[in-house]
Design an enzyme around this catalytic site. Structure first.
Site, PDB file in Angstrom:
ATOM      1  N   LEU A 172       0.841  -1.197   0.000  1.00 49.71           N
ATOM      2  CA  LEU A 172       0.000   0.000   0.000  1.00 49.71           C
ATOM      3  C   LEU A 172       0.878   1.251   0.000  1.00 49.71           C
ATOM      4  O   LEU A 172       0.787   2.102   0.878  1.00 49.71           O
ATOM      5  CB  LEU A 172      -0.932   0.000   1.214  1.00 49.71           C
ATOM      6  CG  LEU A 172      -2.203   0.847   1.067  1.00 49.71           C
ATOM      7  CD1 LEU A 172      -3.111   0.240   0.015  1.00 49.71           C
ATOM      8  CD2 LEU A 172      -2.933   0.962   2.398  1.00 49.71           C
ATOM      9  N   SER A 174       2.621   4.189  -2.934  1.00 45.92           N
ATOM     10  CA  SER A 174       2.050   5.237  -3.786  1.00 45.92           C
ATOM     11  C   SER A 174       1.017   4.679  -4.760  1.00 45.92           C
ATOM     12  O   SER A 174      -0.104   5.187  -4.859  1.00 45.92           O
ATOM     13  CB  SER A 174       3.179   5.935  -4.558  1.00 45.92           C
ATOM     14  OG  SER A 174       2.655   6.934  -5.408  1.00 45.92           O
ATOM     15  N   VAL A 250       0.978  -5.723 -11.201  1.00 48.60           N
ATOM     16  CA  VAL A 250       1.549  -4.579 -11.924  1.00 48.60           C
ATOM     17  C   VAL A 250       2.857  -4.146 -11.268  1.00 48.60           C
ATOM     18  O   VAL A 250       3.338  -3.038 -11.510  1.00 48.60           O
ATOM     19  CB  VAL A 250       0.563  -3.390 -11.976  1.00 48.60           C
ATOM     20  CG1 VAL A 250      -0.649  -3.726 -12.826  1.00 48.60           C
ATOM     21  CG2 VAL A 250       0.143  -2.956 -10.567  1.00 48.60           C
ATOM     22  N   ARG A 252       6.410  -6.317 -10.155  1.00 45.46           N
ATOM     23  CA  ARG A 252       7.504  -6.973 -10.870  1.00 45.46           C
ATOM     24  C   ARG A 252       7.155  -8.450 -10.978  1.00 45.46           C
ATOM     25  O   ARG A 252       6.501  -9.021 -10.108  1.00 45.46           O
ATOM     26  CB  ARG A 252       8.833  -6.795 -10.127  1.00 45.46           C
ATOM     27  CG  ARG A 252       9.447  -5.401 -10.246  1.00 45.46           C
ATOM     28  CD  ARG A 252       9.978  -5.153 -11.652  1.00 45.46           C
ATOM     29  NE  ARG A 252      10.757  -3.923 -11.742  1.00 45.46           N
ATOM     30  CZ  ARG A 252      10.288  -2.762 -12.157  1.00 45.46           C
ATOM     31  NH1 ARG A 252       9.009  -2.667 -12.491  1.00 45.46           N
ATOM     32  NH2 ARG A 252      11.066  -1.703 -12.251  1.00 45.46           N
ATOM     33  N   GLU A 281      11.053 -11.539 -18.602  1.00 51.40           N
ATOM     34  CA  GLU A 281      10.599 -10.707 -19.722  1.00 51.40           C
ATOM     35  C   GLU A 281      11.680 -10.582 -20.796  1.00 51.40           C
ATOM     36  O   GLU A 281      12.864 -10.513 -20.469  1.00 51.40           O
ATOM     37  CB  GLU A 281      10.233  -9.308 -19.201  1.00 51.40           C
ATOM     38  CG  GLU A 281       9.055  -9.338 -18.257  1.00 51.40           C
ATOM     39  CD  GLU A 281       8.730  -7.978 -17.655  1.00 51.40           C
ATOM     40  OE1 GLU A 281       9.408  -6.995 -18.013  1.00 51.40           O
ATOM     41  OE2 GLU A 281       7.803  -7.892 -16.842  1.00 51.40           O
ATOM     42  N   HIS A 299       4.339  -5.230 -19.948  1.00 49.03           N
ATOM     43  CA  HIS A 299       4.989  -4.336 -18.991  1.00 49.03           C
ATOM     44  C   HIS A 299       4.788  -2.870 -19.390  1.00 49.03           C
ATOM     45  O   HIS A 299       5.747  -2.122 -19.597  1.00 49.03           O
ATOM     46  CB  HIS A 299       6.481  -4.661 -18.895  1.00 49.03           C
ATOM     47  CG  HIS A 299       7.120  -4.132 -17.636  1.00 49.03           C
ATOM     48  ND1 HIS A 299       8.203  -4.725 -17.047  1.00 49.03           N
ATOM     49  CD2 HIS A 299       6.818  -3.067 -16.852  1.00 49.03           C
ATOM     50  CE1 HIS A 299       8.558  -4.050 -15.962  1.00 49.03           C
ATOM     51  NE2 HIS A 299       7.726  -3.029 -15.833  1.00 49.03           N
TER      52      HIS A 299
END
Length: 336
Positions: A172, A174, A250, A252, A281, A299
């Site tokens: 929790l 930004s 969202v 890593r 990735e 991403h």
């Protein structure tokens, strides 16, 4: 990688001129990036002389440069810092900083900045978008129509409503706080796990991701990647989320045990997933490609034109502050 790709399209595509040709008294800043991240730093030229390893003066100025600009998630480790013995500040351009050896920076008394809040609003928007997409089968419905199946098969399977869901937020900070605010109008019950309890917020705190998953219909993962949070979403957490549970990531890729995620999705032990990030990735497990309950994204959750423009202004502000001996705008606390 998304930040660097968007920067490439936002700035001009020409390489910076050699600092041999600058003829000014601006300080030098080392450009540290993977070879694939190829774009201009023309926006920085009024503040510093950007210098690349290919620059004829690089062998000289890498020894005396006080600043390094790190593009996106380009790894900056101890062996890299050895090449820059005079560096005092590292300007990051990424929302995450797991690619930078922060412990080594702390040991060397090097200050580090990040993208701060430049990507937070857009990252939160995208997390909500993925959650809605998975629950309401938006992308799957789009494929159904485009494939010409509507006239043939008629009725498409029902999705699930968003309103009233119990949504757990892992991290929790930004972005996570903005995700919570966006969920409130949907009438969702919001819980979270974080390094510390946020006593000023009305959401239910859970001390572990497992406890949070046990009491959630969906998990949204947006915490930072550290050694402590690697695979914080493991088999047990996803199993607790359940056969109708939704996982959105969202943050890593390595925050989630990807192999276990695939197994549980294939076996029907997890309801669905919205994934913007992956462990290796740009490689993505092929088992996910045919699943209508999984939404895949390259991403790009935090990357918008507006966010990149905001990032550039933030980096410029940080550089001006550093070379004017003023407080940095988005300095990390390396002693936390």
């Amino acid at each position: 990688m998304a930040e660097s790709q968007q920067l490439q399209s936002t700035t001009d595509s020409q390489q910076p001129q050699s600092t041999v040709e600058t003829g000014n008294n601006l300080p030098f800043a080392i450009i540290h990036r993977l070879p694939t991240f190829n774009f201009s730093f023309s926006w920085a030229k009024g503040i510093v002389n950007p210098i690349e390893p290919s620059d004829p003066l690089y062998p000289i100025h890498r020894l005396s440069a006080r600043a390094v600009i790190v593009l996106g998630p380009s790894p900056l480790k101890s062996e890299h810092l050895d090449q820059y013995p005079s560096v005092e500040c590292i300007f990051g351009t990424s929302a995450g900083v797991d690619h930078i050896d922060l412990a080594e920076c702390r040991r060397r008394n090097i200050r580090v900045t990040s993208a701060g809040d430049a990507f937070s609003e857009d990252g939160a928007d995208y997390a909500i978008g993925l959650l809605i997409d998975v629950l309401r089968l938006v992308s799957a419905s789009d494929r159904f129509v485009r494939a010409g199946l509507w006239p043939v098969e008629g009725i498409y399977p029902l999705g699930n409503k968003v309103g009233g869901k119990r949504v757990g937020i892992v991290g929790l900070g930004s972005i996570g706080s903005l995700v919570a605010k966006r969920l409130e109008p949907f009438g969702c019950t919001i819980g979270y796990t974080s390094r510390n309890k946020k006593s000023q917020l009305p959401y239910q705190f859970y001390s572990t991701a497992l406890d949070l998953a046990t009491n959630s219909d969906a998990l949204i993962v947006c915490c930072a990647l550290t050694e402590k949070t690697r695979h914080v979403i493991n088999h047990d957490v996803m199993k607790a989320l359940g056969k109708r549970g939704i996982l959105v990531n969202v943050g890593r890729g390595a925050l989630v045990d990807e192999k276990e995620l695939v197994k549980l999705l294939v076996g029907g032990e997890l309801g669905g997933a919205g994934l913007d990030v992956f462990e290796d990735e740009p490689e993505v497990p092929r088992e996910l490609f045919t699943m209508d309950n999984v939404v895949l994204s390259p991403h790009k959750a935090i990357a918008t034109i507006e966010a990149i423009e905001g990032l550039i202004q933030l980096v410029i502000g940080n550089m001006k502050a550093f070379f004017s001996n003023k407080p940095l705008l988005s300095q990390l606390n390396l002693h936390d």
